[in-house]
Write an enzyme that holds these catalytic residues in place. Structure first.
Site, PDB file in Angstrom:
ATOM      1  N   CYS A   1      93.254 108.596  64.305  1.00 19.71           N
ATOM      2  CA  CYS A   1      92.423 109.398  65.216  1.00 19.71           C
ATOM      3  C   CYS A   1      91.774 110.595  64.523  1.00 19.71           C
ATOM      4  O   CYS A   1      90.833 111.183  65.052  1.00 19.71           O
ATOM      5  CB  CYS A   1      93.245 109.896  66.400  1.00 19.71           C
ATOM      6  SG  CYS A   1      93.954 108.566  67.351  1.00 19.71           S
TER       7      CYS A   1
ATOM      8  N   HIS B   1      89.373 115.451  70.209  1.00 21.90           N
ATOM      9  CA  HIS B   1      89.718 114.024  70.226  1.00 21.90           C
ATOM     10  C   HIS B   1      90.147 113.649  71.638  1.00 21.90           C
ATOM     11  O   HIS B   1      90.835 114.418  72.308  1.00 21.90           O
ATOM     12  CB  HIS B   1      90.857 113.778  69.229  1.00 21.90           C
ATOM     13  CG  HIS B   1      91.465 112.418  69.353  1.00 21.90           C
ATOM     14  ND1 HIS B   1      90.716 111.276  69.316  1.00 21.90           N
ATOM     15  CD2 HIS B   1      92.756 112.020  69.538  1.00 21.90           C
ATOM     16  CE1 HIS B   1      91.503 110.229  69.459  1.00 21.90           C
ATOM     17  NE2 HIS B   1      92.747 110.649  69.599  1.00 21.90           N
TER      18      HIS B   1
ATOM     19  N   ASN C   1      90.796 106.021  74.817  1.00 16.45           N
ATOM     20  CA  ASN C   1      90.961 106.576  73.469  1.00 16.45           C
ATOM     21  C   ASN C   1      90.410 105.562  72.471  1.00 16.45           C
ATOM     22  O   ASN C   1      90.961 104.467  72.330  1.00 16.45           O
ATOM     23  CB  ASN C   1      92.453 106.840  73.223  1.00 16.45           C
ATOM     24  CG  ASN C   1      92.724 107.468  71.863  1.00 16.45           C
ATOM     25  OD1 ASN C   1      91.865 107.495  70.988  1.00 16.45           O
ATOM     26  ND2 ASN C   1      93.937 107.966  71.678  1.00 16.45           N
TER      27      ASN C   1
HETATM   28  O1  UT7 Z   1      95.365 109.403  69.887  1.00 17.48           O
HETATM   29  C1  UT7 Z   1      96.595 109.516  69.271  1.00 17.48           C
HETATM   30  C2  UT7 Z   1      97.445 110.412  69.991  1.00 17.48           C
HETATM   31  N1  UT7 Z   1      97.919 109.810  71.219  1.00 17.48           N
HETATM   32  C3  UT7 Z   1      98.345 110.594  72.174  1.00 17.48           C
HETATM   33  O2  UT7 Z   1      98.252 111.776  72.026  1.00 17.48           O
HETATM   34  C4  UT7 Z   1      98.960 109.962  73.379  1.00 17.48           C
HETATM   35  C5  UT7 Z   1     100.102 110.847  73.808  1.00 17.48           C
HETATM   36  N2  UT7 Z   1     100.887 110.380  74.923  1.00 17.48           N
HETATM   37  C6  UT7 Z   1     100.395 110.200  76.159  1.00 17.48           C
HETATM   38  O3  UT7 Z   1      99.217 110.272  76.410  1.00 17.48           O
HETATM   39  C7  UT7 Z   1     101.403 109.984  77.277  1.00 17.48           C
HETATM   40  O4  UT7 Z   1     102.707 110.174  76.785  1.00 17.48           O
HETATM   41  C8  UT7 Z   1     101.308 108.601  77.956  1.00 17.48           C
HETATM   42  C9  UT7 Z   1     100.026 108.485  78.773  1.00 17.48           C
HETATM   43  C10 UT7 Z   1     101.401 107.488  76.938  1.00 17.48           C
HETATM   44  C11 UT7 Z   1     102.478 108.410  78.930  1.00 17.48           C
HETATM   45  O5  UT7 Z   1     102.500 109.460  79.867  1.00 17.48           O
HETATM   46  P1  UT7 Z   1     103.863 110.237  80.136  1.00 17.48           P
HETATM   47  O6  UT7 Z   1     103.587 111.164  81.243  1.00 17.48           O
HETATM   48  O7  UT7 Z   1     104.358 110.803  78.849  1.00 17.48           O
HETATM   49  O8  UT7 Z   1     104.800 109.083  80.681  1.00 17.48           O
HETATM   50  P2  UT7 Z   1     106.194 108.579  80.085  1.00 17.48           P
HETATM   51  O9  UT7 Z   1     106.018 107.958  78.747  1.00 17.48           O
HETATM   52  O10 UT7 Z   1     107.202 109.668  80.242  1.00 17.48           O
HETATM   53  O11 UT7 Z   1     106.522 107.415  81.093  1.00 17.48           O
HETATM   54  C12 UT7 Z   1     106.789 107.698  82.478  1.00 17.48           C
HETATM   55  C13 UT7 Z   1     107.081 106.379  83.181  1.00 17.48           C
HETATM   56  C14 UT7 Z   1     108.120 105.537  82.446  1.00 17.48           C
HETATM   57  O12 UT7 Z   1     108.920 104.917  83.424  1.00 17.48           O
HETATM   58  P3  UT7 Z   1     110.379 105.513  83.808  1.00 17.48           P
HETATM   59  O13 UT7 Z   1     111.157 105.492  82.526  1.00 17.48           O
HETATM   60  O14 UT7 Z   1     110.115 106.906  84.307  1.00 17.48           O
HETATM   61  O15 UT7 Z   1     110.881 104.571  84.839  1.00 17.48           O
HETATM   62  C15 UT7 Z   1     107.295 104.493  81.748  1.00 17.48           C
HETATM   63  O16 UT7 Z   1     107.990 103.298  81.522  1.00 17.48           O
HETATM   64  O17 UT7 Z   1     105.895 105.588  83.242  1.00 17.48           O
HETATM   65  C16 UT7 Z   1     106.177 104.274  82.750  1.00 17.48           C
HETATM   66  N3  UT7 Z   1     104.953 103.731  82.172  1.00 17.48           N
HETATM   67  C17 UT7 Z   1     103.987 103.177  82.934  1.00 17.48           C
HETATM   68  N4  UT7 Z   1     103.902 102.983  84.259  1.00 17.48           N
HETATM   69  C18 UT7 Z   1     102.770 102.410  84.704  1.00 17.48           C
HETATM   70  C19 UT7 Z   1     104.571 103.702  80.883  1.00 17.48           C
HETATM   71  N5  UT7 Z   1     103.356 103.136  80.771  1.00 17.48           N
HETATM   72  C20 UT7 Z   1     102.974 102.792  82.028  1.00 17.48           C
HETATM   73  C21 UT7 Z   1     101.833 102.184  82.575  1.00 17.48           C
HETATM   74  N6  UT7 Z   1     101.761 102.027  83.911  1.00 17.48           N
HETATM   75  N7  UT7 Z   1     100.790 101.819  81.814  1.00 17.48           N
END
Ligand code: UT7
Length: 340
Positions: free
Chosen positions: A113, A267, A297
């Site tokens: 990125c 980004h 992204n």
């Molecule tokens: O470009 C390079 C850099 N990339 C980034 O900077 C990305 C950084 N990370 C993020 O943008 C976020 O961490 C995400 C969008 C990937 C995830 O958001 P989050 O608020 O951190 O969610 P989380 O990983 O804590 O997941 C929360 C819940 C989990 O379920 P439980 O364990 O609470 O039951 C995940 O399994 O959401 C679940 N989950 C989803 N649910 C529906 C993960 N992916 C999905 C999905 N749809 N696509």
């Protein structure tokens, strides 16, 4: 004294738009979850037969057109991608051939990125030697072919989209180079950093040569090693921290505060990251480019896609003081200061 100016911007997006609702037919996700957690409403995916090089060449042709130039006018190519057509050779030489360029150097940049940000810094360094007159910098990605629309890959595959962007940089000379204190157009300064201890938190292991089995032994079914892996929360926290640090460093070194900027181009990883930065640097919404809702992204392509959109909506015009800031796998991060 030689310095570089951006002369043309272009982009390319595959026509097929994939909505959040469409993704929800492939995995357990929802439009609400994706919008609330990332700000993304749709993204573009390629259809069969379209490769990263095709998007890269189309974006380059559009940038050349805006600059009023042809492929033969170029004398350097930098190509930033994490999703090249081939393991080798790299993307740069395909662009060189596809644009009908002379046998000029064509080099790939592999910092995910941060690729376009580091590409701007690399381009500027080459051009400050005075040896190269016109350089093409491209960021191009096809994620839809390396990820999986499945539950096991859903935290990655809802975020990433396909697309490409390119800029033409031209060398200029004068008794003074662009700086934050004058109105000379061009690249002013850059800041970059990396921390490989974060490598395993955002990674695609295959194809690759580390560990067992080697990629030659990969079975018919995709193993987890051939899907991108991301520890979302840890990456998120690192992104906010490093992007804040690198932008602060760049501004401070140039005697600026964020209020001096006309435009910040971050980004596009997650709308929540962009908003945290915007609030930290106390910038109004109109001064921070955000188009993640349209494209997701696109890693190395996010900055030029933002530049293209900000030109089209009238925010990016000659004379504006612009900063970019990026963070990506590696971890790598970077920021650029530009008098547009
Ligand atoms: O470009 C390079 C850099 N990339 C980034 O900077 C990305 C950084 N990370 C993020 O943008 C976020 O961490 C995400 C969008 C990937 C995830 O958001 P989050 O608020 O951190 O969610 P989380 O990983 O804590 O997941 C929360 C819940 C989990 O379920 P439980 O364990 O609470 O039951 C995940 O399994 O959401 C679940 N989950 C989803 N649910 C529906 C993960 N992916 C999905 C999905 N749809 N696509």
């Amino acid at each position: 004294m030689f310095f570089s100016q951006i002369r043309g911007v272009g982009c390319a997006l595959p026509p097929h738009i994939v909505t959040n609702d469409e993704l929800a037919t492939h995995m357990d996700t929802s439009d609400t979850w994706i919008r609330e957690r990332s700000g993304i409403i749709q993204r573009h995916h390629v259809t069969d037969g379209i490769a990263t090089s095709h998007l890269a060449i189309e974006a380059s042709q559009n940038a050349l057109k805006q600059a009023g130039l042809k492929g033969e006018d170029l004398d350097f190519i930098l190509a930033a991608t994490l999703s090249p057509d081939y393991f080798f050779p790299g993307l740069g030489v395909q662009i060189q051939h596809g644009l009908g360029c002379r046998t000029i150097p064509a080099m790939d940049i592999r910092v995910q990125c941060s690729g376009f940000s580091w590409g701007l810094a690399t381009a500027d360094a080459f051009m400050r030697t005075g040896k190269y007159k016109r350089l093409l910098l491209v960021g191009a990605e096809i994620h839809s072919r390396i990820m999986e629309l499945s539950n096991r890959n859903r935290n990655f595959s809802v975020l990433f989209g396909d697309g490409a962007g390119a800029v033409i940089l031209e060398t200029h000379s004068g008794s003074e180079a662009p700086s934050a204190k004058n109105n000379i157009r061009g690249m002013i300064d850059h800041e970059m950093g990396s921390d490989g201890s974060g490598a395993e938190m955002l990674i695609l292991r295959r194809p690759g040569n580390a560990g067992e089995p080697t990629f030659q032994d990969m079975g018919e079914e995709r193993s987890m090693a051939s899907l991108p892996h991301m520890e979302g929360q840890a990456v998120f926290k690192n992104a906010v921290t490093r992007m804040s640090e690198v932008l602060t460093e760049l501004l401070t070194r140039n005697g600026l505060t964020a209020a001096d900027l006309d435009l910040l181009i971050p980004h596009q990883a997650n709308l929540r990251i962009t908003e945290m930065l915007r609030k930290k640097f106390e910038l109004p919404e109109e001064k921070v480019v955000s188009n993640i809702h349209l494209y997701g992204n696109t890693t190395a392509a996010t900055l030029p896609l933002c530049m293209n959109d900000a030109q089209n909506d009238g925010r990016l015009v000659p004379g504006k003081l612009v900063a970019t800031v990026t963070f990506g796998a590696g971890f790598t991060w970077g920021a650029n200061l530009i008098r547009w």
